[in-house]
Design a protein around this motif. Structure first.
Motif, PDB file in Angstrom:
ATOM      1  N   SER A 153      -0.777  -6.640 -10.307  1.00 42.80           N
ATOM      2  CA  SER A 153       0.101  -5.432 -10.634  1.00 42.80           C
ATOM      3  C   SER A 153       1.392  -5.753 -10.073  1.00 42.80           C
ATOM      4  CB  SER A 153      -0.328  -4.214 -10.193  1.00 42.80           C
ATOM      5  OG  SER A 153      -0.773  -4.468  -8.738  1.00 42.80           O
ATOM      6  N   ALA A 183       0.981  -1.257  -0.118  1.00 44.98           N
ATOM      7  CA  ALA A 183      -0.069   0.169  -0.009  1.00 44.98           C
ATOM      8  C   ALA A 183       0.738   1.263  -0.016  1.00 44.98           C
ATOM      9  CB  ALA A 183      -0.967   0.046   1.045  1.00 44.98           C
ATOM     10  N   GLU A 190      -8.969   6.682  -1.060  1.00 44.60           N
ATOM     11  CA  GLU A 190      -9.490   5.835  -2.275  1.00 44.60           C
ATOM     12  C   GLU A 190      -9.716   6.533  -3.286  1.00 44.60           C
ATOM     13  OE1 GLU A 190     -13.123   4.943  -0.303  1.00 44.60           O
ATOM     14  OE2 GLU A 190     -12.562   3.435   1.095  1.00 44.60           O
ATOM     15  N   GLY A 249      -5.654 -10.039  -2.750  1.00 45.96           N
ATOM     16  CA  GLY A 249      -5.614  -8.454  -2.355  1.00 45.96           C
ATOM     17  C   GLY A 249      -5.507  -7.555  -3.450  1.00 45.96           C
ATOM     18  N   PRO A 250      -5.495  -6.139  -3.472  1.00 49.56           N
ATOM     19  CA  PRO A 250      -5.631  -5.539  -4.380  1.00 49.56           C
ATOM     20  C   PRO A 250      -4.627  -5.420  -5.321  1.00 49.56           C
ATOM     21  CG  PRO A 250      -5.236  -4.238  -2.516  1.00 49.56           C
ATOM     22  CD  PRO A 250      -5.277  -5.720  -2.294  1.00 49.56           C
ATOM     23  N   TYR A 251      -3.317  -5.995  -5.244  1.00 49.52           N
ATOM     24  CA  TYR A 251      -2.382  -5.950  -6.196  1.00 49.52           C
ATOM     25  C   TYR A 251      -1.981  -7.255  -6.685  1.00 49.52           C
ATOM     26  CZ  TYR A 251      -2.184  -2.211  -2.416  1.00 49.52           C
ATOM     27  OH  TYR A 251      -2.413  -0.952  -1.812  1.00 49.52           O
ATOM     28  N   SER A 277       2.325   1.911  -3.444  1.00 49.68           N
ATOM     29  CA  SER A 277       1.229   2.230  -4.249  1.00 49.68           C
ATOM     30  C   SER A 277       1.085   3.769  -4.499  1.00 49.68           C
ATOM     31  CB  SER A 277      -0.136   1.383  -4.190  1.00 49.68           C
ATOM     32  OG  SER A 277      -0.616   2.159  -3.123  1.00 49.68           O
ATOM     33  N   ALA A 284      -1.565   1.830  -7.915  1.00 51.27           N
ATOM     34  CA  ALA A 284      -3.048   1.921  -8.270  1.00 51.27           C
ATOM     35  C   ALA A 284      -3.512   3.157  -8.978  1.00 51.27           C
ATOM     36  CB  ALA A 284      -3.698   1.930  -6.872  1.00 51.27           C
TER      37      ALA A 284
END
Length: 413
Positions: free
Chosen positions: A56, A24, A344, A51-53, A27, A316
């Motif tokens: 990437s 995080a 966000e 997770g969100p990555y 990012s 992100a």
């Protein structure tokens, strides 16, 4: 301004939540051209994949307790001209990569760079600039100012970079064979520093390239830094002395090292974090490790070939924007929710929450992805400041904002 492509390598073992927090932080880098290579055990791999990555990062599965082997796998998958290293229990300031990579662009002699490391309160430094001799013992360097300083090794010293905040030209470290797998934990980057020194490679110390290091628990230490096992520390010292120190000095260095480790263990015992039997066991394991390190094979290190994979851009948000929020501590719920919403939306948020007290200040990168500083209007942030300073909220906010302006781009327009 030109930028060199960078590959950030994270080795993670047993700390999946910390790994996601580190990602995080990455990012939110104010740096346009970098990728992230994660070399992780099964829990770390699962955390990234869920997770969100997940799409990437370059994710490399590795389940051995050997940080040198893991870092070499990261180098093998790296496509950047520069490889940077950060621990999974650390978080970089948003300008970290920009500052850390700049000396490589401005000075062709620079083959390595290292930044400063802040400790658990987010303000005091764990490490700044250091050098070391062939015994591995470090000495602080008194560098002035915040500009990068290019240092050249001598016969008496090599320049120290910290494994949680360092970068190297990929071609340089790859041609050296990367990190020596005989160092499974401890002194692994110090060995690299010594080998760089013997090749006459210049190192840049970059004060503004900052990371915050949490010292999370692992198999070697507890979260309060009390040691759990000293085997690998003893083994790595033995390997380092065999490689870099004159034989006639080994016995004295080993004696002094044992005394230092015993003193450290006793301090934890006095504080109630270890028992007498723990001290005896730790010292026994240290001796066992040293004996093992004396017997480990010292193999040649073949060059690390470059992966056919291209650079996988990470981030992100391609152009994160800095935002500052501030208020009294009793408004924390509203301000934290506002900070969360701004994160966000792709902002890099610094939240300052002050109370009308003399409480010490702390800085954390929260699980919601924003930087938060808490403490009293009259309390100290830098631990060298007076315990109490009469000031106003506005003056204190200006002072604390200025303290991190270069790291967060919090400049007044």
């Amino acid at each position: 301004m030109s930028h060199l492509p960078v590959s950030v390598i994270i080795v993670s073992r047993g700390r999946p939540a910390a790994l996601i927090r580190c990602l995080a932080g990455l990012s939110q880098q104010f740096y346009p051209t970098f990728e992230v290579v994660v070399v992780a055990d099964p829990p770390g791999v699962a955390a990234v994949e869920l997770g969100p990555y997940a799409t990437s990062v370059k994710l490399v599965k590795f389940d051995q307790p050997n940080i040198s082997k893991a870092r070499n796998l990261g180098i093998a998958h790296a496509a950047g001209d520069i490889v940077a290293f950060i621990d999974d229990d650390a978080v970089p300031e948003p300008t970290w990569l920009g500052h850390l990579s700049a000396p490589f662009l401005s000075d062709a002699e620079v083959g390595a760079a290292g930044g400063f490391v802040r400790g658990r309160n987010g303000i005091s430094f764990q490490w700044k600039a250091r050098c070391f001799a062939q015994t591995g013992k470090t000495t602080d360097l008194n560098l002035q100012g915040t500009q990068p300083v290019v240092l050249h090794p001598t016969e008496e010293r090599a320049i120290k970079t910290e494994g949680t905040n360092m970068a190297l030209r990929r071609d340089v470290i790859a041609s050296m064979g990367g990190f020596d797998p005989a160092f499974r934990y401890y002194l692994d980057e110090t060995d690299v520093n010594m080998r760089l020194a013997r090749n006459g490679v210049a190192t840049a110390i970059v004060p503004l390239a900052e990371v915050h290091h949490g010292y999370h628990a692992n198999s070697i230490r507890n979260s309060n830094r009390a040691p759990r096992d000293l085997f690998e520390i003893g083994a790595s010292l033995a390997v380092f002395l065999r490689k870099h120190c004159a034989e006639q000095e080994h016995a004295q260095v080993w004696k002094s090292f044992q005394a230092d480790q015993r003193k450290r263990a006793l301090e934890f015992m006095v504080a109630g974090d270890l028992e007498p039997r723990d001290v005896r066991r730790l010292m026994s394991r240290l001796r066992e490790g040293y004996k093992d390190g004396r017997m480990r094979d010292l193999e040649s290190l073949p060059p690390i070939s470059r992966s056919a994979e291209g650079l996988l851009p990470f981030g992100a948000h391609p152009d994160p924007q800095p935002v500052q929020l501030s208020g009294r501590f009793w408004s924390r719920r509203r301000l934290r929710e506002e900070a969360r919403s701004l994160v966000e939306a792709g902002k890099v948020v610094s939240l300052f929450l002050f109370s009308p007290t003399s409480l010490y200040h702390r800085v954390t990168f929260t699980s919601a992805g924003f930087w938060e500083q808490t403490g009293g209007i009259f309390g100290r942030s830098d631990r060298n400041q007076p315990l109490f300073r009469l000031t106003s909220f506005a003056r204190r906010l200006r002072a604390e904002k200025l303290r991190v302006a270069d790291q967060r781009r919090l400049f007044d327009e």
